[in-house]
Design an enzyme around this catalytic site. Structure first.
Site, PDB file in Angstrom:
ATOM      1  NE  ARG A  31      -8.053   7.717 -26.646  1.00 53.60           N
ATOM      2  CZ  ARG A  31      -7.750   7.702 -27.936  1.00 53.60           C
ATOM      3  NH1 ARG A  31      -6.570   8.092 -28.357  1.00 53.60           N
ATOM      4  NH2 ARG A  31      -8.633   7.305 -28.817  1.00 53.60           N
ATOM      5  CG  ASN A  51       1.421  12.783 -20.338  1.00 48.92           C
ATOM      6  OD1 ASN A  51       2.466  12.127 -20.444  1.00 48.92           O
ATOM      7  ND2 ASN A  51       1.424  14.074 -20.102  1.00 48.92           N
ATOM      8  N   PRO A  52       1.799   9.165 -21.585  1.00 45.75           N
ATOM      9  CG  PRO A  52       3.157   8.507 -23.349  1.00 45.75           C
ATOM     10  CD  PRO A  52       1.967   9.353 -23.022  1.00 45.75           C
ATOM     11  CE  LYS A  97     -10.354  -1.010 -20.018  1.00 46.71           C
ATOM     12  NZ  LYS A  97      -9.858  -2.403 -19.980  1.00 46.71           N
ATOM     13  N   GLY A  98      -8.091   5.003 -16.864  1.00 45.61           N
ATOM     14  CA  GLY A  98      -7.557   5.569 -15.615  1.00 45.61           C
ATOM     15  C   GLY A  98      -6.440   4.699 -15.044  1.00 45.61           C
ATOM     16  N   GLY A 133      -4.627   5.631 -11.828  1.00 41.05           N
ATOM     17  CA  GLY A 133      -4.177   6.079 -10.507  1.00 41.05           C
ATOM     18  C   GLY A 133      -4.009   4.971  -9.487  1.00 41.05           C
ATOM     19  CD  GLU A 134      -7.912   4.334  -7.043  1.00 45.93           C
ATOM     20  OE1 GLU A 134      -8.521   4.610  -8.103  1.00 45.93           O
ATOM     21  OE2 GLU A 134      -8.444   4.343  -5.932  1.00 45.93           O
TER      22      GLU A 134
END
Lengths: 335, 744
Positions: B636, B639-640, B709-710, B712-713
């Protein structure tokens, strides 16, 4: 940064008092950084921003005079410069960032110091910064260092873009000092390091750059400033080439060329330029010119790539100039 | 959790944006308590040795200098005791600033000057002279490789590679083989904001420490144990962080030195690092990977042998998961991997954005491209042919893997199918055009996190957790989550983060914050809602409709339902009716929230497919990245807008990894020489083309409570390889060392 005295004279003679420990402050884009890094430790800082020398004016011979305190940004955008000396405008725009060009001055550009890592680090041996301490750049991480004009004492690269174009344009530097006025060809203004690398140029104590004179440049569209660097903006040159060619009936009447990024000073070889005179552009001619320009190049640990790369950049720049398609500094594609 | 997306999933602009661009957002070096002293650190210019004499008399003459702290005069602290262990760290003996006169690495702090002005402190720092006894050192990675070893105690997050089949035998028998050594240069994080600490000594003698960190509670725990303070005596704040990328995972030396000095001098203290000093602590380790691949002629991978080494210091054993990714992500019957660390006399390498995967995935994906070509297969087709639907290393099912969709949508968007296979066959005028691709994989992690939701008389919803927003958009997505969960407009929600006094939250990192803090906020808001309804139900003077089950909270007010649909009650009024000033709820989100402990039986990863176009001048060797497309499958998307910014930012960083970033070690002194932004190149605007980020639909209600899932990386993983592979396609030359610079 260490304590220093500060003055802001409004007359030229007042500024030129002639002590070794004086540094002139104009845009401050280089000096202030060096003072913060403890590389420059002036006892006195003379702020020359209140002096005149801030105009760009016509010369009787059809050339231009660039005031020493005109900013790089204003110079590059000046209609007389963009109209008559697009090579100079292009070289200025290839350097630094808009913010820095807005502050940096023409006189300051002539006097900017090397970006050698070892010069910038007071813990390291550096003859340019601390005479007699040695040269840690030799045998160190010296990918950005010079391959031409080096000495045992110093391999620091001269970093300017603007000065490479000024050298190709055969500009003259006007100086004012305690002994009065004199002029020096920009090609003779910077010094080879030899065994006195702490002296970057021929300025005497108290001497100040007042203006740069540009002789007429009959190049039309046959010029270019081609700068190859590690990223496409805001990086010093690995190799740069300023070329102006006076073309006549498909032949080069007279050619002028200067290299940046590879030398300890703006690199010009009159014999190489002479090869161009009267010749039609050709690959073999340009290869010969490049070979002559690079004659005597010496690599250290990390910078042999400059010697491989420079001839190709020189040839490309000569072609760009010959066919009249100067390198754009906004479109990053090299044609 | 059944999330109906009114707020979650909307492209909301950062709610902290105005505070940031107007200077209201306060960073670690910005509080200015009265009487504050400025500290400037003096660093060692040698890599190994011992301090013989410190000459500080001249420095002490500078007006305004209050103290020069060295190992000789610093006060005693628990940190200096033999038994001290760094809870934040990696196995080994953590570096202890000003512990003694021994030098372990170039850049080690040897003195800190404290003065009434920054200028005086800096001038005095330049006047401190130190005599050293120099000991032999090694800072050369190639030499260190000869001393590589496997630490006896491994890092807690280290995943040992699990071999399968007989990789050596299968390799020997493979019809198609590729083998090569791949290398990544060390990189420094270089967030825009330098590390800094401002320590305020409160009237009651406690310390409020503003620190640039990714974990205020971790720094609080570190300072408490290092300085023998109780947690009540030290509060760590980091409401705003100007980027970190992992450099703020461990306590940097400035925070200990500043707090120690504040304790010693009983005055407020600030210590900020300079940009060159940002090259004296954390960095992404230099790495080599020897990758041998075997395949049958039809392009089926038969064997994968991956050996990797990263560097660490002489005093700690930093480890990264660099060798496992191919074993997890590809269906290959025979696979083995080996990992070691190589010690050198530097500071300890550390986690930098996508630690392990940024190195391991990118280098592996370069090797996969080579194998695809060796098999004569399109690189995308080769990857699809060897696609694994499970975690092939652990033979475990995955909670989800929409990588096939990412590959398809990314390829479609990029126009991959128009690519010609032959390297050097696409041109535009003088320039060679190259199209390359790679896939990315990164852990989808979750960490137990607490959050508090409070409703006040002003009718505003206040959310608090000790999470850190390091510039990623955490404030914004938590506000969206709270808005969704509580039925509240965004502009009536306050988010408080970055304070050790707030409900427990792990250090920001690993891309787990969105999933973890998001779930905690969700739970706390639901709990608060339940409390409010229950309080109203008990409340005799509340309207009867509001005391029933058929009441809903929407748009920041209570509404009746059915025949009472016209009735409503503001939250302030509702709170007044209950007779309470505030109503609050605190909850802790745990991975097993849904009642299925799926994490134990299923592996969780984020995936991506990256496509790149480069133009290469064949004579000059200049490379321009002209297109980048990254299709990401990350569950999910909260915030796109902020999520796409995360991916784009990582793609810029990965472009730096591919072409620019290179910390140049001078082995003679053990120092990274290009320690400033003029010579340590990160991409400039001119280096970055328009980048397209696609999020593919991936519904995953097992991976984390909110299905998040996140992001950032994941954007780091694969992007550098896609660029390197595009350069091969343009030129026919394989560059196996990153970054690929001029003259390579």
């Amino acid at each position: 940064m260490r304590s220093f005295s500060y003055s802001r004279p409004s007359a030229l003679d007042e500024a030129c008092q002639g002590a070794e420990s004086v540094r002139f402050l104009a845009g401050g884009t280089n000096l202030i950084d060096l003072m913060k890094s403890d590389v420059e430790r002036p006892a006195h800082v003379v702020d020359i921003k209140s002096l005149p020398m801030r105009d760009i004016t016509d010369r009787p011979d059809g050339g231009l005079r660039l005031g020493a305190l005109v900013t790089n940004a204003d110079t590059a955008a000046h209609p007389l410069v963009t109209g008559r000396y697009p090579l100079l405008a292009s070289a200025i725009l290839a350097g630094a960032s808009p913010q820095i060009r807005n502050m940096a001055t023409n006189g300051g550009n002539l006097n900017q110091r090397t970006r050698c890592h070892y010069f910038y680090d007071p813990a390291m041996a550096c003859n340019k910064r601390s005479p007699g301490t040695g040269c840690a750049a030799r045998g160190g991480r010296n990918r950005i260092m010079a391959v031409l004009g080096t000495s045992d004492a110093c391999i620091a690269t001269f970093p300017s873009d603007m000065c490479i174009a000024l050298a190709a344009l055969n500009a003259t530097v006007n100086l004012h000092g305690p002994q009065g006025e004199r002029t020096v060809s920009v090609r003779d203004y910077h010094r080879l390091p030899g065994d006195t690398p702490w002296r970057d140029n021929v300025l005497q104590p108290g001497e100040i750059v007042t203006a740069i004179d540009l002789p007429p440049a009959p190049f039309g569209p046959h010029h270019t400033y081609l700068k190859i660097r590690d990223r496409q903006s805001f990086a010093f040159a690995i190799v740069s080439v300023a070329v102006g060619l006076q073309m006549e009936d498909g032949r080069i009447r007279r050619g002028s060329i200067a290299l940046g990024g590879v030398g300890t000073k703006p690199w010009c070889v009159p014999e190489a330029e002479a090869l161009l005179n009267g010749q039609p552009p050709s690959h073999s001619l340009f290869r010969d010119v490049a070979e002559r320009l690079l004659h005597g190049a010496v690599a250290d640990r990390d910078n042999a790539a400059k010697i491989r790369l420079a001839p190709r950049v020189i040839e490309r720049a000569l072609w760009q100039a010959a066919v009249g398609t100067p390198q754009s500094q906004t479109d990053k594609a090299i044609r | 959790m059944n999330v109906i997306s009114t707020h979650i999933g909307q492209p909301v602009s950062r709610i902290d944006g105005v505070a940031k661009v107007t200077g209201q957002a306060k960073y670690a070096a910005e509080p200015h308590p009265p009487g504050m002293l400025y500290g400037v650190v003096v660093n060692s210019p040698i890599a190994r040795g011992r301090i013989e004499t410190i000459h500080d008399a001249e420095a002490r003459q500078i007006p305004g200098v209050i103290e020069i702290m060295t190992h000789l005069n610093r006060p005693h602290a628990a940190l200096f005791e033999k038994s001290y262990m760094d809870g934040l760290g990696v196995p080994g003996a953590p570096y202890r600033p000003l512990h003694d006169g021994e030098i372990h690495f170039n850049g080690q702090p040897v003195a800190v000057v404290f003065a009434e002005t920054f200028e005086a402190a800096r001038e005095a720092a330049m006047l401190v002279r130190v005599d050293y006894e120099r000991w032999p050192h090694n800072a050369n990675f190639e030499v260190a490789l000869h001393q590589k070893y496997m630490p006896s105690k491994t890092r807690s997050n280290y995943v040992p590679p699990k071999p399968r089949g007989d990789a050596a035998a299968a390799y020997a028998l493979s019809a198609v083989k590729t083998e090569g050594r791949y290398h990544l240069a060390p990189e420094h994080h270089n967030p825009m904001e330098m590390h800094a600490t401002t320590v305020i000594v409160e009237d009651d003698g406690t310390f409020t420490v503003w620190d640039k960190t990714q974990g205020p509670q971790a720094v609080q725990a570190y300072l408490a144990s290092a300085l023998s303070l109780s947690k009540d005596q030290v509060r760590v704040r980091n409401p705003y962080v100007g980027g970190a990328f992992g450099s703020g995972l461990r306590a940097v030396y400035n925070v200990f030195l500043a707090t120690l000095a504040a304790k010693m001098l009983k005055r407020a203290v600030r210590v900020t690092l300079t940009r060159p000093q940002m090259f004296t602590h954390a960095f992404r380790p230099e790495a080599v990977m020897d990758i041998a691949l075997g395949a049958s002629r039809d392009g089926t991978l038969q064997s994968m042998i991956v050996k990797g080494v990263t560097d660490t210091s002489r005093f700690e054993h930093n480890m990264e998961n660099i060798v496992i990714w191919g074993l997890i992500n590809y269906r290959c019957p025979n696979a083995t991997a080996d990992y070691k660390v190589a010690p050198r006399d530097t500071y300890t390498s550390s986690d930098m954005r996508a630690p392990g995967a940024a190195t391991g995935v990118n280098l592996l994906e370069m090797a996969i491209d080579e194998m695809a070509y060796a098999c004569g297969m399109d690189p995308l087709a080769f990857r699809l042919h060897n696609y694994s639907d499970i975690d092939a290393m652990h033979d475990m099912p995955l909670t989800s893997k929409a990588l096939r969709d990412a590959m398809a949508q990314g390829a479609q968007h990029f126009g991959w199918h128009d690519r010609s296979m032959i390297p050097g066959s696409m041109r535009d005028g003088r320039e060679l055009v190259g199209w390359g691709m790679a896939t990315g994989i990164w852990d989808a992690m979750f960490s137990p996190t607490s959050a508090r939701a409070r409703l006040g008389q002003d009718g505003r919803l206040h959310i608090a957790t000790a999470a850190s927003d390091i510039g990623t958009g955490t404030y914004t997505i938590l506000a969206q989550t709270a808005a969704e969960a509580f039925g509240m407009p965004l502009d009536r929600i306050d988010i408080e983060l970055g304070d050790s006094a707030l409900p427990e939250c792990p250090t920001e990192g690993g891309s787990w914050t969105a999933a973890s803090a998001g779930a905690a906020v969700w739970l706390a808001c639901h709990s608060l809602r339940t409390k409010l309804f229950a309080a109203l139900a008990r409340c005799k003077n509340a309207p009867s409709w509001a005391r029933q089950d058929s009441v809903k909270l929407e748009g920041g007010a209570l509404h009746g339902m059915n025949e009472n649909a016209q009735d409503s009650l503001s939250l302030s009024d509702a709170l007044s009716l209950t007779g309470q000033d505030v109503l609050e709820a605190e909850e802790t989100a745990k991975p097993g929230l849904r009642g299925k402990i799926s994490q134990m039986r299923k592996a969780r990863f984020t995936h991506s497919a990256v496509f790149c176009e480069v133009r290469v001048d064949p004579e000059l060797g200049t490379v321009r990245v002209t297109r980048l497309v990254n299709a990401v499958a990350a569950g999910r998307i909260m915030n796109p807008k902020t999520a796409a910014s995360q991916i784009r930012g990582a793609m810029v960083m990965a472009t730096g990894m591919a072409l620019h970033e290179d910390s140049l070690m001078d082995e003679r002194v053990g120092q990274f020489m290009n320690h400033n932004f003029a010579e340590y190149h990160i991409p400039a605007h001119a280096d970055i083309p328009d980048m397209d980020v696609l999020f593919v639909n991936e519904h995953d209600d097992e991976v984390s409570p909110l299905g998040v899932k996140g992001v950032g990386e994941i954007g780091m993983c694969g992007t550098a390889a896609a660029i390197a592979n595009a350069i091969f396609h343009a030129t026919g030359r394989r560059e196996r060392n990153l970054p690929i610079t001029l003259g390579a």
